[in-house]
Structure formats: C-alpha cells, structure tokens
Enzyme design. Sequence first.
Site, PDB file in Angstrom:
ATOM      1  N   LYS A  27       0.815  -1.218   0.000  1.00  0.00           N
ATOM      2  CA  LYS A  27       0.000   0.000   0.000  1.00  0.00           C
ATOM      3  C   LYS A  27       0.855   1.278   0.000  1.00  0.00           C
ATOM      4  O   LYS A  27       2.065   1.238   0.256  1.00  0.00           O
ATOM      5  CB  LYS A  27      -0.926  -0.024   1.228  1.00  0.00           C
ATOM      6  CG  LYS A  27      -1.999  -1.127   1.170  1.00  0.00           C
ATOM      7  CD  LYS A  27      -2.954  -1.008   2.359  1.00  0.00           C
ATOM      8  CE  LYS A  27      -4.066  -2.028   2.311  1.00  0.00           C
ATOM      9  NZ  LYS A  27      -5.011  -1.882   3.447  1.00  0.00           N
ATOM     10  N   TYR A  36     -12.415  -1.820  -3.624  1.00  0.00           N
ATOM     11  CA  TYR A  36     -12.882  -1.920  -2.237  1.00  0.00           C
ATOM     12  C   TYR A  36     -14.405  -1.825  -2.128  1.00  0.00           C
ATOM     13  O   TYR A  36     -14.937  -1.509  -1.054  1.00  0.00           O
ATOM     14  CB  TYR A  36     -12.210  -0.855  -1.367  1.00  0.00           C
ATOM     15  CG  TYR A  36     -10.832  -1.266  -0.852  1.00  0.00           C
ATOM     16  CD1 TYR A  36     -10.683  -2.374  -0.020  1.00  0.00           C
ATOM     17  CD2 TYR A  36      -9.695  -0.542  -1.170  1.00  0.00           C
ATOM     18  CE1 TYR A  36      -9.441  -2.749   0.467  1.00  0.00           C
ATOM     19  CE2 TYR A  36      -8.439  -0.908  -0.688  1.00  0.00           C
ATOM     20  CZ  TYR A  36      -8.322  -2.017   0.137  1.00  0.00           C
ATOM     21  OH  TYR A  36      -7.091  -2.389   0.623  1.00  0.00           O
ATOM     22  N   THR A  54      -5.377  -6.742  10.962  1.00  0.00           N
ATOM     23  CA  THR A  54      -5.677  -5.470  10.291  1.00  0.00           C
ATOM     24  C   THR A  54      -5.139  -4.276  11.084  1.00  0.00           C
ATOM     25  O   THR A  54      -4.536  -3.367  10.519  1.00  0.00           O
ATOM     26  CB  THR A  54      -7.204  -5.325  10.114  1.00  0.00           C
ATOM     27  OG1 THR A  54      -7.700  -6.494   9.466  1.00  0.00           O
ATOM     28  CG2 THR A  54      -7.550  -4.094   9.302  1.00  0.00           C
ATOM     29  N   ASN A 114      -2.000   0.456   6.736  1.00  0.00           N
ATOM     30  CA  ASN A 114      -1.462  -0.775   7.308  1.00  0.00           C
ATOM     31  C   ASN A 114      -0.644  -1.608   6.316  1.00  0.00           C
ATOM     32  O   ASN A 114      -0.549  -2.825   6.438  1.00  0.00           O
ATOM     33  CB  ASN A 114      -2.580  -1.592   7.959  1.00  0.00           C
ATOM     34  CG  ASN A 114      -3.667  -1.977   6.982  1.00  0.00           C
ATOM     35  OD1 ASN A 114      -3.573  -1.664   5.800  1.00  0.00           O
ATOM     36  ND2 ASN A 114      -4.687  -2.663   7.455  1.00  0.00           N
ATOM     37  N   HIS A 138      -2.359  -5.284   1.589  1.00  0.00           N
ATOM     38  CA  HIS A 138      -3.661  -5.944   1.401  1.00  0.00           C
ATOM     39  C   HIS A 138      -3.384  -7.400   1.030  1.00  0.00           C
ATOM     40  O   HIS A 138      -2.416  -7.684   0.318  1.00  0.00           O
ATOM     41  CB  HIS A 138      -4.446  -5.293   0.256  1.00  0.00           C
ATOM     42  CG  HIS A 138      -5.602  -6.143  -0.217  1.00  0.00           C
ATOM     43  ND1 HIS A 138      -6.838  -6.088   0.379  1.00  0.00           N
ATOM     44  CD2 HIS A 138      -5.676  -7.119  -1.168  1.00  0.00           C
ATOM     45  CE1 HIS A 138      -7.637  -6.977  -0.215  1.00  0.00           C
ATOM     46  NE2 HIS A 138      -6.955  -7.612  -1.157  1.00  0.00           N
ATOM     47  N   GLU A 195      -9.667 -10.770  -7.476  1.00  0.00           N
ATOM     48  CA  GLU A 195      -8.707  -9.665  -7.331  1.00  0.00           C
ATOM     49  C   GLU A 195      -7.534  -9.826  -8.295  1.00  0.00           C
ATOM     50  O   GLU A 195      -7.050  -8.852  -8.856  1.00  0.00           O
ATOM     51  CB  GLU A 195      -8.236  -9.596  -5.874  1.00  0.00           C
ATOM     52  CG  GLU A 195      -9.357  -9.139  -4.941  1.00  0.00           C
ATOM     53  CD  GLU A 195      -9.019  -9.206  -3.461  1.00  0.00           C
ATOM     54  OE1 GLU A 195      -9.879  -8.816  -2.650  1.00  0.00           O
ATOM     55  OE2 GLU A 195      -7.911  -9.656  -3.094  1.00  0.00           O
TER      56      GLU A 195
HETATM   57  N1  UDP Z   1      -9.730  -0.220   7.424  1.00  0.00           N
HETATM   58  C1  UDP Z   1      -9.789   1.013   8.095  1.00  0.00           C
HETATM   59  N2  UDP Z   1     -10.467   1.073   9.296  1.00  0.00           N
HETATM   60  C2  UDP Z   1     -11.085  -0.022   9.841  1.00  0.00           C
HETATM   61  C3  UDP Z   1     -11.037  -1.239   9.153  1.00  0.00           C
HETATM   62  C4  UDP Z   1     -10.345  -1.308   7.960  1.00  0.00           C
HETATM   63  O1  UDP Z   1      -9.244   1.989   7.624  1.00  0.00           O
HETATM   64  O2  UDP Z   1     -11.682   0.111  10.916  1.00  0.00           O
HETATM   65  C5  UDP Z   1      -9.000  -0.295   6.144  1.00  0.00           C
HETATM   66  C6  UDP Z   1      -7.640  -0.968   6.296  1.00  0.00           C
HETATM   67  O3  UDP Z   1      -6.723  -0.340   5.395  1.00  0.00           O
HETATM   68  C7  UDP Z   1      -7.937  -2.395   5.897  1.00  0.00           C
HETATM   69  C8  UDP Z   1      -8.956  -2.176   4.782  1.00  0.00           C
HETATM   70  O4  UDP Z   1      -9.748  -1.091   5.231  1.00  0.00           O
HETATM   71  O5  UDP Z   1      -6.779  -3.074   5.488  1.00  0.00           O
HETATM   72  C9  UDP Z   1      -9.842  -3.363   4.467  1.00  0.00           C
HETATM   73  O6  UDP Z   1     -10.453  -3.815   5.670  1.00  0.00           O
HETATM   74  P1  UDP Z   1     -10.552  -5.349   6.022  1.00  0.00           P
HETATM   75  O7  UDP Z   1     -11.482  -5.489   7.175  1.00  0.00           O
HETATM   76  O8  UDP Z   1     -10.860  -6.138   4.770  1.00  0.00           O
HETATM   77  O9  UDP Z   1      -9.075  -5.693   6.558  1.00  0.00           O
HETATM   78  P2  UDP Z   1      -7.887  -6.581   5.903  1.00  0.00           P
HETATM   79  O10 UDP Z   1      -8.526  -7.709   5.132  1.00  0.00           O
HETATM   80  O11 UDP Z   1      -7.081  -5.629   5.031  1.00  0.00           O
HETATM   81  O12 UDP Z   1      -7.078  -7.063   7.089  1.00  0.00           O
HETATM   82 MG    MG Z   2      -9.985  -7.647   3.672  1.00  0.00          MG
END
Ligand code: UDP
Ligand code: MG
Length: 156
Positions: A27, A67, A109, A130, A133, A144
Amino acid sequence: MLGQRQFNPNSERPDKMAIQRTFSIIKPDATKRNLTGAIVAKFEEAGLRIVASKRIQLTLAQAQQFYGVHKDRPFFGELCEFMVSEPIVVQVLEGEDAIAKNREVMGATNPADAAPGTIRKEFALSIGENSVHGSDAPETAAEEIAFFFSGLELVG
Ligand code: UDP
Ligand code: MG
C-alpha cells in the site's frame, strides 16, 4: 479470467498440500517509505513466490471498485483516498496454502493487534495505513487477481 480458469498446478501432485495463488497490494504508506523490498522479503521468507508484480497508481474509480465490498463502511472514503495517494505494488503470490499463509505473514488489520514479526506489526502506521492488502478467500483471490492481471502476466 481464462488464465485463472486454466491454472491447476495440483493436477499431478495429489499427495501434496494445495498450491494456491493469492493477491497482494503493497500500500501507499509502504511504497512511500521505501519498504517494498523489505515486504517482498517477508513473503519470500515465508515460502511464497512472486509470480506477477507491477507498480501502478490507482484512479479513485479503480480504488472504489476494488474496495466495493466496504462501500457502506465509515472508513470507505478515507480508505479510497489513501489508496490513490501514492503508487502501489500489486502482486500475485503462489505457494502452499498461500491465502492463509499470506494473511499470517501480514498480521492483524490493526497493527496494535498484530503478532510480532508480521508485516503490519513491523511496518504499519495505523489500522488504515497498514502497509499491505491480502485476499481473504479463494473466490476473492481469483477476482482480485483478474482485476489487475491478465493470464499472460502470471509467470509461475
Ligand atoms: N480499514 C480502516 N479502518 C477499519 C477497518 C479497515 O481503515 O476500521 C482499512 C484498512 O486499510 C484495511 C482495509 O480497510 O486493510 C480493508 O479492511 P478489512 O477489514 O478487509 O481488513 P484486511 O482484510 O485488510 O485485514
Ligand atoms: Mg480484507
């Protein structure tokens, strides 16, 4: 899509654990801080092979489409703005149990919850910024990968 449908590396190795492909994004927070190589090293150390890789910068429309599953979440706007703010590196990772293995290497996450040694524990700035992805299931991995790569770009 054709390339994805044709991919079946397990056909002649029924005794082995399933070889999978998963989709990864390094990212903007990570590319900006010159962490691409350090993150790729984590994948390779875990036994994941990079079978496709390119550096791109998303448009807002592309980020919103990618997204789309999160479009009703409160963080959606901020997430999409972040994802277009700098270049990203999109990759396809291949290996035994690659989807789960990548999620393990990534960590939780929220970096505050991530296990020691994981990418997010070591590099992530916040729950939003973070660093990586990773696909969460075989269906999303296939979707994807096809969103970013043609079959010809996947070189195993
Ligand atoms: N995200 C965020 N706030 C939150 C949860 C998620 O900004 O409370 C962002 C974060 O960058 C995350 C992405 O949205 O990686 C997608 O969320 P997901 O729950 O799918 O997490 P991941 O699969 O990336 O661990
Ligand atoms: Mg996710």
